[in-house]
Design an enzyme around this catalytic site. Structure first.
Site, mmCIF file in Angstrom:
data_model
loop_
_atom_site.group_PDB
_atom_site.id
_atom_site.type_symbol
_atom_site.label_atom_id
_atom_site.label_comp_id
_atom_site.label_asym_id
_atom_site.label_seq_id
_atom_site.Cartn_x
_atom_site.Cartn_y
_atom_site.Cartn_z
ATOM 1 N N ASP A 202 0.815 -1.214 0.000
ATOM 2 C CA ASP A 202 0.000 0.000 0.000
ATOM 3 C C ASP A 202 0.847 1.261 0.000
ATOM 4 O O ASP A 202 2.016 1.225 0.350
ATOM 5 C CB ASP A 202 -0.781 0.071 1.325
ATOM 6 C CG ASP A 202 -2.029 -0.748 1.294
ATOM 7 O OD1 ASP A 202 -2.370 -1.263 0.237
ATOM 8 O OD2 ASP A 202 -2.661 -0.846 2.358
ATOM 9 N N LYS B 41 -3.180 2.692 -2.820
ATOM 10 C CA LYS B 41 -4.524 3.241 -2.705
ATOM 11 C C LYS B 41 -4.530 4.258 -1.570
ATOM 12 O O LYS B 41 -4.003 4.028 -0.518
ATOM 13 C CB LYS B 41 -5.437 2.043 -2.473
ATOM 14 C CG LYS B 41 -6.559 2.146 -1.539
ATOM 15 C CD LYS B 41 -7.224 0.781 -1.416
ATOM 16 C CE LYS B 41 -6.787 0.004 -0.202
ATOM 17 N NZ LYS B 41 -7.563 0.262 0.980
ATOM 18 N N MET C 182 -7.841 8.546 9.088
ATOM 19 C CA MET C 182 -8.412 9.014 7.814
ATOM 20 C C MET C 182 -9.271 10.253 8.040
ATOM 21 O O MET C 182 -10.336 10.399 7.430
ATOM 22 C CB MET C 182 -9.254 7.894 7.151
ATOM 23 C CG MET C 182 -8.454 6.651 6.871
ATOM 24 S SD MET C 182 -9.450 5.320 6.216
ATOM 25 C CE MET C 182 -10.195 4.676 7.711
HETATM 26 N N1 SAH Z 1 -4.163 -0.269 9.150
HETATM 27 C C1 SAH Z 1 -3.618 1.029 9.435
HETATM 28 C C2 SAH Z 1 -4.616 2.129 9.211
HETATM 29 C C3 SAH Z 1 -5.095 2.259 7.775
HETATM 30 S S1 SAH Z 1 -6.212 3.563 7.536
HETATM 31 C C4 SAH Z 1 -3.067 1.031 10.875
HETATM 32 O O1 SAH Z 1 -3.344 0.114 11.658
HETATM 33 O O2 SAH Z 1 -2.306 1.937 11.195
HETATM 34 C C5 SAH Z 1 -5.146 4.850 7.008
HETATM 35 C C6 SAH Z 1 -4.959 5.888 8.090
HETATM 36 O O3 SAH Z 1 -4.001 5.451 9.035
HETATM 37 C C7 SAH Z 1 -4.420 7.200 7.610
HETATM 38 O O4 SAH Z 1 -5.427 7.993 7.015
HETATM 39 C C8 SAH Z 1 -3.926 7.800 8.903
HETATM 40 O O5 SAH Z 1 -4.999 8.282 9.669
HETATM 41 C C9 SAH Z 1 -3.379 6.577 9.609
HETATM 42 N N2 SAH Z 1 -1.912 6.427 9.504
HETATM 43 C C10 SAH Z 1 -1.253 5.321 9.102
HETATM 44 N N3 SAH Z 1 0.080 5.487 9.220
HETATM 45 C C11 SAH Z 1 0.270 6.729 9.713
HETATM 46 C C12 SAH Z 1 1.413 7.506 10.060
HETATM 47 N N4 SAH Z 1 2.659 7.034 9.935
HETATM 48 N N5 SAH Z 1 1.230 8.742 10.559
HETATM 49 C C13 SAH Z 1 -0.007 9.257 10.708
HETATM 50 N N6 SAH Z 1 -1.117 8.579 10.389
HETATM 51 C C14 SAH Z 1 -1.004 7.340 9.903
#
Ligand code: SAH
Length: 246
Positions: free
Chosen positions: A37, A59, A174
């Protein structure tokens, strides 16, 4: 007959390659193909072995390169051709990662699938910024929500009034594009305007940036600083601990 492969739905953690699990690292090294991703950190991509087939599923919330159905189909087709398939996802595959849907599609197609937990950004990103999502005497609960739904629509799956009134930390994933709607829904639900808020962009990476304020002023601050996804929004008294813990 070709032997069907196995798909590992692997969590890559929040960005810092040192926050990858040992299992994730081993599966990456043994993979025949890696479908990853946009959220998978650059430092993690450097660990991809030479010669491995790579598919950028890239995506994002703002730019749906591949619809989820197509990703599911791609995973099934890949598993029919390759033995070790790694589906690498940011954070944890089952926290807002649509990993559950992918696992379901694979199971339906009769393909073996294993979810490999990763460190979720929902907890690790605030932590790295000096914010514990729970803290004795300050937050006894934490709620993880998607900020992607329209809170003004009657059919929103989230009850913002209940969320606003439940004492404890709210972590929004998100949530950048609808920051204003989410903040307004929480204020309308009764959360005080002076509730501390932090928006953390690209947490745990070199590009990490923190914007801190309150429910009353965070929308303006985020606009002023041009906050962009991916970002974690943390709402609650725990945000104050940052001054001590960071
Ligand atoms: N499965 C992922 C989340 C996916 S949804 C998890 O467990 O972290 C995608 C969202 O994750 C982004 O819109 C943001 O809100 C968050 N996100 C993921 N990595 C991030 C990072 N390094 N810093 C800030 N937000 C992050």
């Amino acid at each position: 007959m070709i032997e069907k492969g196995k798909v590992y739905l692997v969590g890559a953690g929040p960005g810092d390659p040192e926050l990858l699990t040992r299992k994730a690292e081993r599966l990456i090294k043994e993979a025949d193909v890696i479908l990853y991703d946009a959220l998978v950190g650059e430092g993690i991509k450097e660990l991809f072995p030479q010669g491995v087939k790579l598919v950028d599923v890239g995506k994002r919330a703002d730019d749906h390169t591949f619809p989820q159905d197509e990703i599911n189909r791609m995973l099934v087709e890949t598993a029919l051709k390759y033995k070790n398939v790694v589906r690498l996802k940011g954070g944890d595959p089952y926290v807002f990662g649509r990993g559950g849907e992918e696992a379901e599609a694979l199971r339906k197609a009769g393909i073996e699938v294993e979810a490999v937990p990763g460190i979720t950004s929902a907890i690790a990103v605030p932590e790295h910024a000096g914010i514990p999502v729970t803290h004795r005497g300050c937050a006894s609960a934490v709620t993880l929500i998607t900020g992607h739904e329209d809170p003004t629509k009657g059919e929103s799956a989230l009850n913002f009034k209940a969320l606003a009134q439940m004492r404890g930390t709210i972590v929004i994933l998100m949530g950048v594009s609808r920051l204003k709607d989410n903040v307004e829904a929480l204020l309308a639900g009764g959360r005080p305007r002076d509730t501390p808020v932090a928006v953390i962009e690209r947490g745990t990476t070199e590009k990490e940036r923190i914007t801190a304020g309150t429910l009353g002023n965070i929308v303006g601050l985020a606009e002023l600083r041009g906050v962009r996804p991916p970002a974690i929004i943390v709402i609650g008294e725990v945000v104050r601990l940052r001054s001590i813990l960071k």
